[in-house]
Design a protein around this motif. Structure first.
Motif, PDB file in Angstrom:
ATOM      1  N   GLN A 170      39.154 -37.433 -15.030  1.00 53.55           N
ATOM      2  CA  GLN A 170      39.889 -36.151 -14.831  1.00 53.55           C
ATOM      3  C   GLN A 170      40.636 -36.795 -13.481  1.00 53.55           C
ATOM      4  O   GLN A 170      41.980 -36.189 -13.290  1.00 53.55           O
ATOM      5  CB  GLN A 170      40.009 -34.801 -14.837  1.00 53.55           C
ATOM      6  N   GLN A 171      39.687 -36.872 -12.263  1.00 50.56           N
ATOM      7  CA  GLN A 171      40.704 -36.504 -10.877  1.00 50.56           C
ATOM      8  C   GLN A 171      41.337 -37.448 -10.348  1.00 50.56           C
ATOM      9  O   GLN A 171      42.021 -37.885  -9.576  1.00 50.56           O
ATOM     10  CB  GLN A 171      39.134 -36.117 -10.166  1.00 50.56           C
ATOM     11  N   VAL A 172      41.272 -38.676 -11.262  1.00 52.34           N
ATOM     12  CA  VAL A 172      42.586 -39.717 -10.900  1.00 52.34           C
ATOM     13  C   VAL A 172      42.745 -40.008 -12.619  1.00 52.34           C
ATOM     14  O   VAL A 172      43.399 -40.694 -12.668  1.00 52.34           O
ATOM     15  CB  VAL A 172      41.846 -40.724 -10.080  1.00 52.34           C
ATOM     16  N   GLY A 185      32.074 -27.802  -3.429  1.00 50.45           N
ATOM     17  CA  GLY A 185      33.662 -27.836  -2.947  1.00 50.45           C
ATOM     18  C   GLY A 185      33.905 -29.206  -4.038  1.00 50.45           C
ATOM     19  O   GLY A 185      33.498 -29.561  -5.292  1.00 50.45           O
ATOM     20  N   CYS A 186      35.286 -29.780  -4.472  1.00 53.93           N
ATOM     21  CA  CYS A 186      36.078 -30.339  -5.344  1.00 53.93           C
ATOM     22  C   CYS A 186      36.920 -30.876  -4.259  1.00 53.93           C
ATOM     23  O   CYS A 186      37.788 -30.230  -3.623  1.00 53.93           O
ATOM     24  CB  CYS A 186      36.299 -29.130  -6.432  1.00 53.93           C
ATOM     25  N   LEU A 187      37.278 -32.522  -4.309  1.00 52.52           N
ATOM     26  CA  LEU A 187      38.214 -33.322  -4.033  1.00 52.52           C
ATOM     27  C   LEU A 187      39.304 -32.886  -4.326  1.00 52.52           C
ATOM     28  O   LEU A 187      40.520 -33.035  -3.930  1.00 52.52           O
ATOM     29  CB  LEU A 187      38.036 -34.517  -4.185  1.00 52.52           C
ATOM     30  N   SER A 188      39.048 -31.874  -5.832  1.00 48.75           N
ATOM     31  CA  SER A 188      40.869 -31.295  -5.849  1.00 48.75           C
ATOM     32  C   SER A 188      40.926 -30.519  -6.123  1.00 48.75           C
ATOM     33  O   SER A 188      42.527 -29.818  -6.026  1.00 48.75           O
ATOM     34  CB  SER A 188      40.556 -31.874  -7.429  1.00 48.75           C
ATOM     35  N   GLN A 215      25.678 -31.473 -12.751  1.00 48.62           N
ATOM     36  CA  GLN A 215      26.739 -30.478 -13.511  1.00 48.62           C
ATOM     37  C   GLN A 215      28.769 -30.312 -13.491  1.00 48.62           C
ATOM     38  O   GLN A 215      29.079 -29.632 -14.107  1.00 48.62           O
ATOM     39  CB  GLN A 215      25.992 -29.101 -13.175  1.00 48.62           C
ATOM     40  N   HIS A 216      28.094 -30.289 -11.953  1.00 49.90           N
ATOM     41  CA  HIS A 216      30.045 -29.828 -11.666  1.00 49.90           C
ATOM     42  C   HIS A 216      30.814 -31.329 -11.845  1.00 49.90           C
ATOM     43  O   HIS A 216      31.656 -30.263 -12.725  1.00 49.90           O
ATOM     44  CB  HIS A 216      30.519 -30.152  -9.826  1.00 49.90           C
ATOM     45  N   GLU A 217      29.763 -32.443 -11.969  1.00 50.72           N
ATOM     46  CA  GLU A 217      31.040 -33.613 -12.623  1.00 50.72           C
ATOM     47  C   GLU A 217      31.621 -33.425 -13.978  1.00 50.72           C
ATOM     48  O   GLU A 217      32.224 -33.606 -14.972  1.00 50.72           O
ATOM     49  CB  GLU A 217      30.802 -34.727 -12.232  1.00 50.72           C
ATOM     50  N   HIS A 218      29.796 -32.811 -14.745  1.00 51.48           N
ATOM     51  CA  HIS A 218      30.186 -32.664 -16.437  1.00 51.48           C
ATOM     52  C   HIS A 218      30.916 -32.147 -16.615  1.00 51.48           C
ATOM     53  O   HIS A 218      31.608 -32.217 -17.199  1.00 51.48           O
ATOM     54  CB  HIS A 218      28.266 -32.654 -16.873  1.00 51.48           C
ATOM     55  N   ASP A 219      31.285 -30.982 -15.535  1.00 53.00           N
ATOM     56  CA  ASP A 219      32.241 -29.883 -16.479  1.00 53.00           C
ATOM     57  C   ASP A 219      33.673 -30.693 -16.777  1.00 53.00           C
ATOM     58  O   ASP A 219      34.428 -30.272 -17.339  1.00 53.00           O
ATOM     59  CB  ASP A 219      32.187 -29.062 -15.209  1.00 53.00           C
ATOM     60  N   HIS A 220      33.523 -31.373 -15.427  1.00 53.37           N
ATOM     61  CA  HIS A 220      34.925 -32.079 -15.017  1.00 53.37           C
ATOM     62  C   HIS A 220      35.496 -32.547 -16.717  1.00 53.37           C
ATOM     63  O   HIS A 220      36.212 -32.255 -17.112  1.00 53.37           O
ATOM     64  CB  HIS A 220      35.051 -32.563 -13.891  1.00 53.37           C
ATOM     65  N   VAL A 221      34.309 -33.607 -16.719  1.00 52.84           N
ATOM     66  CA  VAL A 221      35.531 -34.814 -17.475  1.00 52.84           C
ATOM     67  C   VAL A 221      34.831 -33.614 -19.042  1.00 52.84           C
ATOM     68  O   VAL A 221      35.789 -33.988 -19.917  1.00 52.84           O
ATOM     69  CB  VAL A 221      34.051 -35.169 -18.104  1.00 52.84           C
TER      70      VAL A 221
END
Ligand code: ZN
Length: 192
Positions: free
Chosen positions: A49-51, A107-110, A150-156
């Motif tokens: 999602q971030q790309v 933190g988060c790159l987005s 878990q942070h990335e699993h949330d993103h998807v």
């Protein structure tokens, strides 16, 4: 190839990722570009999602982090994190290992310049996913790796770390979040 990382306010960040049915050359290329982009941004994780790709894929690399420990059991055996990085996880399934939780910063790159001090998540998780070759991988992890997974699993799934902030932290950051969202939407409108 470096990809553009989208910021908060871009609608793709709220889209649930589509399951990837086969690891095609296009998916392998996307994964390689996501790793390159994550490294260039000095991040430890990056989701599709971030790309601007609403897919069930994310990448991780924790090798540069020395002050926040992780644990890893790979296919049932204790493993060295560095040997497994960077990680590509496709169609991930993430399950908490027990009832223990851990509270820590994120933190988060987005979300440039926006940081949470206290995000509470399960302390350790079990993960099953495909890697970039379409092979099933299974591991259990704790510490920073469990938090990053878990942070990335949330993103998807279209979930963002601000959704998991304490209400006090969320209130503190709300003006910055509104400003970031407005800037992102304005840029999208003008096509920049
Ligand atoms: Zn993030």
């Amino acid at each position: 190839m470096l990809l553009n990382v989208v910021n908060y306010g871009h609608p793709v960040l709220r889209q649930r990722g589509v399951r990837i049915e086969a690891v095609t050359p296009e998916i392998r290329s996307l994964a390689a570009n996501m790793i390159e982009t994550m490294h260039a941004a000095q991040g430890i994780g990056l989701a599709g999602q971030q790309v601007a790709q609403a897919l069930q894929i994310f990448v991780l690399d924790l090798r540069e982090v020395t002050d926040r420990p992780s644990t890893l059991e790979w296919e049932g055996e204790p493993a060295d994190i560095a040997d497994r990085m960077p990680l590509v996880l496709i169609n991930p399934e993430v399950t908490p290992l027990n009832g223990a939780t851990d509270t820590g910063p994120e933190g988060c790159l987005s979300f440039p310049e926006i940081f949470a001090e206290q995000i509470t998540r399960p302390a350790s998780v079990r993960v099953s996913a495909w890697n970039e070759r379409g092979e099933t991988i299974r591991f259990a992890c704790g510490g920073l790796l469990a938090r990053a997974v878990q942070h990335e699993h949330d993103h998807v799934r279209g979930i963002l770390f601000i959704d998991r902030m304490t209400s006090a932290e969320r209130r503190k950051w709300q003006p910055d979040l509104d400003a970031l969202q407005d800037a992102t939407r304005a840029a999208l409108r003008t096509g920049r």
